[in-house]
Scaffold this active site. Structure first.
Site, short mmCIF file in Angstrom:
data_model
loop_
_atom_site.label_atom_id
_atom_site.label_comp_id
_atom_site.label_asym_id
_atom_site.label_seq_id
_atom_site.Cartn_x
_atom_site.Cartn_y
_atom_site.Cartn_z
CD GLU A 223 -3.17 -1.13 1.98
OE1 GLU A 223 -3.53 -0.11 2.00
OE2 GLU A 223 -3.55 -2.06 2.41
CB CYS B 284 -1.70 7.07 2.79
SG CYS B 284 -2.28 5.92 3.75
#
Ligand SMILES: Cc1cc2nc3c(=O)[nH]c(=O)nc-3n(C[C@H](O)[C@H](O)[C@H](O)COP(=O)(O)OP(=O)(O)OC[C@H]3O[C@@H](n4cnc5c(N)ncnc54)[C@H](O)[C@@H]3O)c2cc1C
Length: 1001
Positions: free
Chosen positions: A763, A797
């Protein structure tokens, strides 16, 4: 304050309150108003039709009220007509009296402008039923008319939602102006002996209702002291003026989250020597609150302390739906009663308490419910009160027949008269429409459903709790369904105090010493890493022994050797251990959160949410493992038995980031472990202390020491050694794009002795956009953008770093956004009022500071905030660009830097949003159903949010992860995630022996 436990409220007002008298008086009053309906139900064609449609069809009601809510933001006839079509013609619904046909023809421009005109005119006239004027001067004639009809008033300034200091100051000035204007204006009005006299003698004509949230946009239950301090500074001067000029001031109450702040401000001011003998001060009590009895105790104590009575306006409460939904979403106890009769019974109980304490409290009963009014009148009479000894209050535009009747009976009736413009007025109008049309509303039952008076006057009985409503306690047993771990409820004083204590305690413990641990043995001899607290960069937070390549070798070898036993352990046993780990983390949540406050500079709420998410991962993956990884049968033909099963792959390296220091690390680790892998845990260099605390909990929960190694150290050494190791078969990584891509590359290179293909769960970052449509609710959009872009200093993020604003709302949006950003004063995350926390370390600080130091080509710096120099504080900044490919629109900056772009129209906005290498999160603020639908189809991100911030995904509810350069498409906290950590095996047996099969015997 803690809400009282469910069903703990006292019995209804029996005793001296005679039900027989209530019934008799209720029928008598009803007889006087029989056949009269409130204006909203009897009105002209459109209003009648609208309300009728809304009553009959709940989905039409939702769409109608949403249309009304959007109207002030629509600037052209075409826009109004389009929204009307989108909302009202949805699902081929048939509308009454040719409305459908009329709306369909609005595709035509002339028809559109006629329809838009008609719609606006009617909605405006509906708003005018409830809102008395644009401001007090505009409302002067209408207020005087009410006075001449024998009604008092209390003026409310509409527009509670303020998003910046500047807007809060405007509200304070408006209140000041109101206090200045009303007493002199009303002094000229003709005397009215009922309205001019109250229980304290002469009674001010000017009566003003204050909404505290309008005067401070930063109110937060986690920071009661700060909110109270700021409000005292603003409200005290208003009270001085009101006292000197002769106005009555009432404190309205709003959401439960602001309740303690409002009460504390009121208690403080009312007890101050300069106000202690001033009787013209009041506050609302909301009977739907489980805490209302305690609230009354507080007010009685306050009145006794002052020696001068206070006024209490008793209402049921206007935010029931909000409280119910909000508490459910964050998993905290609901502060309001769940059944309408409970609220009604509690209201009656409080009427009695108020009237019995009339020496200390002057009562005002704010209700349109004939039963509630009758109880007040009956009890007042029994206690020997005269009509003028208490007030009856109603909302302007509601229950006109009741209010006239009560005035005629000689009661002092006061109307709550809001003033405001159309934009702020729409939200108020929608609240009133909802209140009038709610299924349980007295007004609806009486005037629309025509319920028999006997039933309407029925004594409210407290229903027994049904099993679904019984308070849930999460027992944590693996067989119970998954539930998200509740966030800390900062409205609860002990929770706030415990959190503050834990933060102070953690500060004393710094620096934490963090070792390397392999096979349960501590190896303290690696090179030392030092990490200072981002809040105060002279303070060492953690001193960490770095793992060496030898440590990596030892750890992988040990794990590789012992791993088969773990792989072959029954799945349920592994799941139980992971579930137990969740319980341990939850039990230690305060300490862990407090560590994050100091080690990562995470503000209270962010740190709390990170621990709750870690707990969620444990509980969720434990349950998902049983659901997804257990053996199952495939196909069902006789003669063949197919069994599909999963098993762990081997040794997994978990390389975790620092920004969600516990949640992400815990999620990746527990997923790998429960699927039957050994884990080499490599925390981020900036998050070793909290990671070590996690490691210790995991071992204490029963994870075998040889299945979990703790290997802190620099990514280039420890991470690299793990990724390249031939026996590491799986890598779970969350972090930057550069490192993620290099891991993916290395993982494809097969090295000598390697026996498995390496798999990477990866990720990476995002360049997340929020689209603000030209019909968006700007109050919500600005709050959502500020939260998404500047929460934890933009270091998530999922954070928003691009705002794409459509059409004509660009300029107003930007002006308000700038003003809102000005509130983001940097402060230590240890302080509960922290709005802008520091960035993680010196490297981040230097990178971002250098970016902000010089002008940036082709970008206009719209805003740059304050600087603080004792920690790694970066000022919040907002840029404007006109090129969607500008690096500010493309490069992930991981800091409090936001770029704004003006889009021509909604399709252009989506195109710009999609112009990115990343596809992680995105959000859209819009009130156009067709635009929301278009975004759902075309805004290509892993997690799309409509009309809410783009951060804050929760396990199970919003499985999290993106695609393109944001990740390989895995969704943490969602179905299917565990499958990436396991090998699927299928075993097929031929069950036929010598011509017979067990299946057909
Ligand atoms: C003068 C005046 C001032 C006001 N000021 C405030 C204020 O400062 N703050 C504020 O919050 N409200 C305020 N209100 C609004 C008031 O709360 C609502 O108008 C009122 O709740 C409607 O109640 P009712 O007695 O007229 O109607 P009813 O129909 O008898 O009661 C409706 C109320 O019941 C409650 N209810 C509905 N469903 C449920 C359920 N399932 N379980 C439990 N309870 C339920 C809700 O409170 C709902 O509003 C004020 C009202 C008036 C008249």
């Amino acid at each position: 304050m803690d809400p009282a436990p469910e069903n703990s409220h006292p019995p209804a007002a029996d005793g001296i309150l005679l039900e027989h008298d209530i019934q008799r008086l209720g029928r008598e009053l009803h007889g006087r108003i029989k056949g009269k309906s409130p204006g909203i139900f009897q009105a002209s064609y459109w209003k009648g039709l609208l309300m009728d449609g809304a009553m009959r069809d709940p989905s039409l009601k939702t769409d109608l009220f949403r249309l009304v809510d959007a109207l002030p933001a629509l600037s052209t006839s075409e826009e109004i007509a389009r929204h009307a079509r989108e909302y009202l013609l949805a699902d081929q619904r048939s509308l009454p009296m040719g409305m459908g046909l009329a709306l369909r023809t609005t595709q035509n421009r002339i028809a559109a402008s006629i329809s838009a005109f008609v719609i606006k005119r009617h909605v405006r006239s509906m708003a005018e039923m409830f809102i008395i004027g644009r401001d007090a001067r505009d409302a002067r004639a209408a207020l005087q008319k009410l006075w001449n009809q024998g009604f008092g008033f209390t003026v409310d300034l509409l527009g509670e939602a303020s998003v910046s200091e500047a807007e809060s100051e405007v509200y304070v000035r408006r209140y000041d102006d109101l206090i200045e204007f009303l007493p002199s204006e009303t002094a000229r009005w003709k005397p009215n002996e009922i309205l001019d006299r109250g229980p304290a003698g002469s009674h001010p004509r000017a009566n003003i209702s204050l909404k505290l949230s309008a005067m401070d946009h930063l109110l937060d239950p986690a920071d009661v002291e700060g909110g109270v301090r700021r409000l005292l500074g603003r409200v005290r001067p208003l009270l001085w003026r009101a006292r000197d000029l002769g106005a009555f001031i009432n404190f309205d109450l709003e959401q439960w989250s602001l309740h303690e702040i409002a009460f504390r401000v009121f208690e403080t001011l009312a007890a101050e020597p300069e106000f202690a003998s001033w009787p013209h001060l009041g506050i609302v009590m909301q009977a739907y609150l489980k805490s209302a009895d305690d609230d009354l105790d507080r007010l009685l104590a306050l009145a006794a302390k002052r020696g001068t009575p206070l006024t209490v306006r008793l209402v049921k409460g206007a935010y029931w739906d909000y409280e119910f939904v909000q508490s459910g979403l964050i998993g905290v106890p609901c502060p309001v009663f769940l059944k309408k009769p409970e609220t009604d019974a509690h209201y009656e109980h409080l009427i009695r308490r108020l009237l019995e304490n009339r020496d200390k409290i002057h009562s005002a009963f704010g209700t349109h419910n004939l039963r509630s009014i009758t109880v007040a009148l009956t009890l007042a009479e029994k206690l020997g009160l005269a009509p003028g000894d208490f007030e009856l209050q109603m909302l302007y535009g509601m229950a006109e027949a009741e209010r006239d009747m009560l005035r005629n009976l000689g009661h002092r009736v006061r109307l709550y008269t809001p003033v405001g413009d159309l934009i702020t007025g729409m939200a108020y109008l929608v609240r009133r429409l909802l209140e009038n049309t709610a299924n349980s509303s007295f007004v609806r039952l009486r005037h629309y459903e025509h319920i028999d008076i006997g039933e309407l006057l029925t004594k409210p009985e407290i229903p027994a709790p049904s099993s679904e409503e019984a308070p849930k306690s999460y027992d944590g047993v693996l067989t119970s369904p998954f539930e998200n771990c509740a966030l800390s409820d900062f409205t609860n004083a002990p929770v706030r105090e415990d959190f503050a204590r834990a933060v102070a305690e953690a500060e004393k413990q710094m620096p934490w010493h963090v070792p390397v641990v392999v096979n349960g043995r501590i190896w303290p001899d690696g090179e030392a890493l030092h990490h200072v607290s981002p809040n105060l960069n002279t303070r060492l937070a953690a001193r960490t022994s770095s793992a060496t390549v030898d440590d990596v070798e030892k750890a992988v070898r040990t794990a590789r050797t012992s791993w088969p036993a773990w792989r072959d352990l029954p799945l349920k046993k592994r799941a139980k251990l992971i579930n137990n780990l969740g319980a341990r983390l939850e039990a230690d949540r305060l300490r862990l959160a407090a560590m994050e406050v100091h080690e990562q500079g995470k503000p209270w709420r962010e740190a709390d949410a990170d621990i709750a998410e870690a707990v969620d991962f444990c509980r969720y993956y434990a349950r998902q493992a049983l659901a997804e990884l257990g053996p199952r049968t495939q196909g069902n033909l006789p003669g063949e038995a197919n069994t599909l099963s999963y098993e762990g792959r081997g040794v997994c390296a978990v390389i975790a980031p620092w920004n969600f220091p516990l949640a992400i690390l815990c999620g990746m680790t527990t997923a790998a472990l429960v699927a039957g892998n050994a884990v080499m845990l490599k925390p981020a260099e900036q998050a070793t202390a909290v990671a070590y605390a996690f490691y210790q909990h995991a071992i204490a929960a029963g994870i075998p020491a040889d299945m979990l190694a703790f290997l802190p150290g620099p990514g280039e050494i420890v991470g690299d050694a793990l990724v390249r190791h031939r026996d590491v078969v799986q890598i779970a990584f969350t972090g930057s794009r550069d490192v993620g891509l290099s891991i993916l590359k290395i993982a494809t290179e097969v090295v000598p002795g390697q026996s498995m293909i390496k798999r990477v769960v990866c990720e990476m970052g995002g360049k997340n956009a929020i689209i603000v449509d030209d019909d968006a609710d700007l109050d919500e959009a600005i709050t959502g953008v500020i939260k998404s872009a500047f929460g934890y200093a933009g270091q998530k993020c999922s954070a928003c770093s691009r705002v794409i604003v459509v059409g004509s709302c660009y300029a107003p949006f930007l002006a308000r956004l700038k003003a809102a950003a000005a509130s983001l004063v940097p402060s230590s995350a240890a302080s509960p009022d922290c709005l802008l926390s520091p960035v993680i370390d010196e490297a981040s600080f230097t990178r971002l500071r250098d970016l902000l130091r010089e002008p940036i080509d082709d970008a206009h710096r719209v805003f740059c905030g304050a600087v603080k120099s004792d920690g790694w504080f970066v000022p919040p900044a907002i840029f404007e660009v006109s090129d969607p490919r500008h690096f500010l629109m493309q490069r992930e900056l991981f800091g409090p830097i936001l770029t704004v772009f003006a889009a021509r129209d909604f399709s252009h906005a989506i195109e710009v949003a999609n112009t990115s290498d990343y596809a992680l999160t995105g959000a859209v603020y819009s009130r156009s159903p067709s635009h929301l639908e278009q975004a759902t189809l075309e805004f290509r991100v892993g997690n799309l949010y409509l009309n809410r911030p783009c951060t804050g995904a929760l396990v199970n509810r919003q499985p999290f992860g993106g695609f393109k350069m944001s990740g390989a498409g895995t969704k943490a906290g969602g179905p299917g995630y565990l499958l990436h950590f396991a090998e699927m095996r299928v075993c097929t047996e031929n069950t036929m022996r010598r011509g017979f099969t067990p299946e057909i015997l």
